[in-house]
Design a protein around this motif. Structure first.
Motif, mmCIF file in Angstrom:
data_model
loop_
_atom_site.group_PDB
_atom_site.id
_atom_site.type_symbol
_atom_site.label_atom_id
_atom_site.label_comp_id
_atom_site.label_asym_id
_atom_site.label_seq_id
_atom_site.Cartn_x
_atom_site.Cartn_y
_atom_site.Cartn_z
ATOM 1 N N GLU A 3 1.588 2.329 -5.922
ATOM 2 C CA GLU A 3 2.473 2.752 -7.009
ATOM 3 C C GLU A 3 1.650 3.466 -8.074
ATOM 4 O O GLU A 3 0.560 3.029 -8.436
ATOM 5 C CB GLU A 3 3.162 1.518 -7.591
ATOM 6 N N LEU A 4 2.172 4.560 -8.575
ATOM 7 C CA LEU A 4 1.465 5.351 -9.583
ATOM 8 C C LEU A 4 1.573 4.699 -10.963
ATOM 9 O O LEU A 4 2.604 4.131 -11.312
ATOM 10 C CB LEU A 4 2.051 6.760 -9.659
ATOM 11 N N THR A 5 0.510 4.845 -11.742
ATOM 12 C CA THR A 5 0.532 4.366 -13.120
ATOM 13 C C THR A 5 1.220 5.422 -13.987
ATOM 14 O O THR A 5 1.390 6.568 -13.571
ATOM 15 C CB THR A 5 -0.892 4.138 -13.647
ATOM 16 N N PRO A 52 7.917 7.883 -7.727
ATOM 17 C CA PRO A 52 8.078 6.952 -8.852
ATOM 18 C C PRO A 52 9.534 6.850 -9.328
ATOM 19 O O PRO A 52 10.239 7.853 -9.411
ATOM 20 C CB PRO A 52 7.190 7.547 -9.942
ATOM 21 N N ALA A 53 9.952 5.643 -9.611
ATOM 22 C CA ALA A 53 11.298 5.382 -10.123
ATOM 23 C C ALA A 53 11.188 4.489 -11.352
ATOM 24 O O ALA A 53 10.332 3.610 -11.418
ATOM 25 C CB ALA A 53 12.154 4.707 -9.066
ATOM 26 N N ILE A 54 12.052 4.731 -12.322
ATOM 27 C CA ILE A 54 12.078 3.905 -13.531
ATOM 28 C C ILE A 54 12.685 2.546 -13.214
ATOM 29 O O ILE A 54 12.191 1.511 -13.637
ATOM 30 C CB ILE A 54 12.894 4.610 -14.642
ATOM 31 N N LYS A 55 13.769 2.587 -12.437
ATOM 32 C CA LYS A 55 14.477 1.360 -12.070
ATOM 33 C C LYS A 55 14.861 1.465 -10.607
ATOM 34 O O LYS A 55 15.479 2.433 -10.188
ATOM 35 C CB LYS A 55 15.728 1.205 -12.950
ATOM 36 N N ARG A 56 14.468 0.474 -9.842
ATOM 37 C CA ARG A 56 14.760 0.473 -8.415
ATOM 38 C C ARG A 56 16.188 0.024 -8.172
ATOM 39 O O ARG A 56 16.661 -0.913 -8.779
ATOM 40 C CB ARG A 56 13.784 -0.425 -7.686
ATOM 41 N N GLY A 57 16.841 0.731 -7.272
ATOM 42 C CA GLY A 57 18.219 0.409 -6.937
ATOM 43 C C GLY A 57 18.294 -0.601 -5.800
ATOM 44 O O GLY A 57 17.292 -1.063 -5.280
ATOM 45 N N GLY A 58 19.486 -0.897 -5.439
ATOM 46 C CA GLY A 58 19.723 -1.835 -4.353
ATOM 47 C C GLY A 58 21.213 -2.097 -4.264
ATOM 48 O O GLY A 58 22.022 -1.328 -4.793
ATOM 49 N N ILE A 59 21.581 -3.187 -3.669
ATOM 50 C CA ILE A 59 22.989 -3.527 -3.535
ATOM 51 C C ILE A 59 23.578 -3.761 -4.922
ATOM 52 O O ILE A 59 23.169 -4.661 -5.649
ATOM 53 C CB ILE A 59 23.174 -4.776 -2.655
#
Length: 100
Positions: A3-5, A52-59
């Motif tokens: 994961e990138l900083t 990179p994502a600010i907030k990871r999605g999901g169900i």
């Protein structure tokens, strides 16, 4: 892929800025795919391998992705592919010269 900083993301954005006709924004998965000109499956693969994502999605949860970061990450990836192809071509040329 690691994961990138934040600093690494900022460096990528500085090196590969958004085109002048695009403004930075926080987008969902579908809108980011549309902005990058890729399909949803490609976008999902990108996220799995390190976009990179600010907030990871999901169900039941939406993805939140900064367009400038996604653009820069993809451009860096494309540049790396071009660089690797050039190295392969150079190696093939060297081998062809040795065979003569």
């Amino acid at each position: 892929m690691k994961e990138l900083t934040e600093a690494e993301i900022d460096q990528l954005i500085e090196r590969y800025p958004l085109p002048n006709d695009r403004d930075d924004a926080i987008l969902g998965l579908g809108d980011t795919a549309l902005a990058l000109g890729v399909s949803l499956p490609t976008m999902q693969r990108y996220l799995k391998i390190g976009l990179p994502a600010i907030k990871r999605g999901g169900i039941g949860r939406l993805w939140r992705i900064r367009l400038a970061a996604a653009w820069a990450w993809r451009q860096a990836r494309l540049a790396k592919r071009v660089e690797n192809k050039a190295k392969v071509q150079q190696a093939r040329s060297a081998l062809a010269c040795q065979r003569r």
